[in-house]
Scaffold this motif. Structure first.
Motif, short mmCIF file in Angstrom:
data_model
loop_
_atom_site.label_atom_id
_atom_site.label_comp_id
_atom_site.label_asym_id
_atom_site.label_seq_id
_atom_site.Cartn_x
_atom_site.Cartn_y
_atom_site.Cartn_z
N VAL A 1 -10.65 15.56 0.46
CA VAL A 1 -9.47 15.46 -0.40
C VAL A 1 -8.29 15.03 0.48
CG1 VAL A 1 -7.98 16.64 -2.04
CG2 VAL A 1 -10.39 17.32 -1.83
N LEU B 1 -10.71 15.57 -9.18
CA LEU B 1 -11.75 16.02 -8.26
C LEU B 1 -13.00 16.33 -9.07
CD1 LEU B 1 -9.60 18.52 -6.11
CD2 LEU B 1 -9.91 16.07 -5.73
N HIS C 1 -15.77 20.96 -0.33
CA HIS C 1 -14.58 20.12 -0.33
C HIS C 1 -13.76 20.41 0.93
CE1 HIS C 1 -15.73 18.99 -4.29
NE2 HIS C 1 -14.61 18.35 -4.54
#
Length: 483
Positions: free
Chosen positions: A188, A223, A234
């Protein structure tokens, strides 16, 4: 016609110039749009272009805009092409941040494929007139702009990177000063701290936190792979105490992996770092600083200083008024033979390259970038920060190329210990410092096959942690058997 990107203009760039020179691309007489005095002012940026910050890059971007807006790019290139080259180099950061990656790529390709081939035959004359910029720093730009790819050291890991353009703009700016369904990890990206700096530190903790919270509330949209493993797979990056600006991480991403530069974030403490899932990475040293430090990396037998430290300390900066470690360094070592300590100095790189040991005291936190600068200068680091968790500790033999000393004992004991180091050991440790420096060099992008880089270090950490990652069954499951 407004022409922000060169690829849209259909124009061909030419060269650049030194005022009053008659060499090709270096007459610099000026035009009705760009005056001669502007070219003269650009000349002072020839050696400084890698250091120019975003606000000043935006100023130069306006000069470039005036040229392209009037559809006079080729005319100005003929008049002062080398100055135009410098303008492009400086403006790239602002183009990337304000106009987007596509505009920056277009400008970069125009610069390298159209302008530079025209200028290269005249580099010798430009150097004599002081118009030839050092283009070494450009080597990392193709990777930053997605024009070239790294081979990821042949890893078998599958890493999915979310596309979040609103949170990741300005990579040419943010690379300065210190980041699917079958994927192993989901990255991310968001340049949290960098984006805050761009807004002149005006973004409060709540404003930064609100962006994260909005991201997580919209995770099904932004996401989409989150629910696969409840976020355990993640990966988020937090640098420079960035977690303090998203304290709600405990509510939204408590199980995700954190890649951080410092494990003990002030006002957050040990709870913000879980060694089972998180790991630290080296701090970033700007490429122009790295190159200049490496230039002064002397062999052991040519080093004339025992130790050095130059930087902020209680006598210079209020943020460090309670930093007793740095204060003791100045109090104990100042004036000793073969020692160089104090505040900032113009020949800092030279002093590092001439020292056997570089002191690495804690800063406003346990972390400090002095550690990584020491490697670039070939200087054995002496870590004076008890809480400093060094990167890649699982596979690097840190005691072989560094010293860690109790920060409460910055005294003549430390001086004697370092002074008593035999020459053979100095040579051995210095050689180890040089051999391991590549683990902290973020600019090794032109040699993807090299078996020593922070990128490889990150992949090793991810591979090491993958077997321990919790796996979930997902939110629902059903049996298809029918009775």
């Amino acid at each position: 016609m407004v022409c922000p990107y060169f690829a849209m203009c259909g124009l061909v760039l030419a060269g650049s110039a030194q005022p009053l020179s008659r060499a090709p691309f270096m007459e610099c007489k000026g035009t009705e749009v760009i005056k001669r005095s502007t070219w003269e002012n650009v000349h002072i940026l020839v050696d400084k272009w890698p250091d120019i910050d975003l606000p000043h890059s935006r100023v130069i971007r306006k000069v470039l805009w005036a040229i392209t807006h009037n559809q006079m790019l080729e005319q100005h290139a003929e008049d002062c092409g080398f100055a135009l080259l410098v303008i492009l180099l400086v403006a790239l950061r602002a183009i990337d941040y304000d106009d987007g990656a596509e505009g920056a790529r277009s400008a970069y390709l125009y610069l390298t494929q159209s302008l530079l081939p025209k200028l290269e035959p005249h580099f010798e004359a430009a150097a004599l007139d002081g118009w030839k910029p050092d283009l070494t720093d450009l080597r990392i730009y193709p990777f930053l702009m997605g024009l070239r790819q790294h081979d990821c050291h042949g890893t078998m890991l599958k890493i999915y990177v979310y596309k979040l353009p609103e949170l990741t703009r300005g990579v040419l700016h943010c690379h300065h000063g210190q980041w699917g369904i079958e994927a192993d990890y989901f990255f991310v990206p968001w340049h949290t701290w960098c984006d805050r700096i761009v807004h002149k530190m005006n973004q409060s903790r709540r404003e930064v936190s609100a962006v994260y919270i909005d991201l997580m509330k919209r995770k099904q949209e932004l996401l989409p792979h989150w629910t696969k493993n409840e976020g355990h797979d993640h990966v988020f990056i937090f640098s420079d105490q960035g977690m303090n600006f998203f304290p709600e991480w405990r509510d939204y991403i408590p199980h995700s992996m954190f890649v951080v530069t410092e494990a003990l974030t002030p006002r957050c403490g040990p709870s913000c770092f879980n060694a089972w899932k998180d790991f630290t990475v080296p701090g970033h040293t700007d490429y122009f600083r790295y190159r200049r430090m490496a230039m002064f990396n002397l062999p052991t037998d040519q080093r004339t200083l025992l130790l050095n430290f130059h930087g902020r300390h209680p006598g210079l900066n209020d943020l460090y008024k309670n930093n007793y470690v740095r204060g003791n360094i100045i109090r104990v070592f100042d004036g000793l033979e073969g020692v160089s300590v104090g505040g900032f100095t113009d020949d800092y790189f030279e002093r590092m390259g001439a020292s056997h040991f570089c002191l690495v005291p804690m800063g406003t936190s346990s972390w400090t970038n002095h550690l990584y600068e020491a490697f670039h200068a070939g200087c054995i680091p002496v870590i004076l920060s008890d809480g400093f968790k060094v990167p890649f500790e699982s596979f690097l033999d840190w005691p072989s190329f560094s010293v860690k000393w109790p920060m409460t004992d910055v005294s003549k004991n430390l001086h004697k210990f370092l002074l008593d180091t035999p020459l053979w050991l100095l040579r051995k440790m210095k050689a180890a410092v040089d051999a391991h420096a590549c683990w902290f060099d973020w600019h090794q992008v032109s040699e993807p096959a090299q078996a020593c880089s922070p990128y490889l270090g990150i992949l090793r950490e991810l591979e090491r942690k993958k077997p321990a990652m919790p796996r979930t069954s997902g939110p629902f499951w059903q049996h298809e058997e029918k009775l």
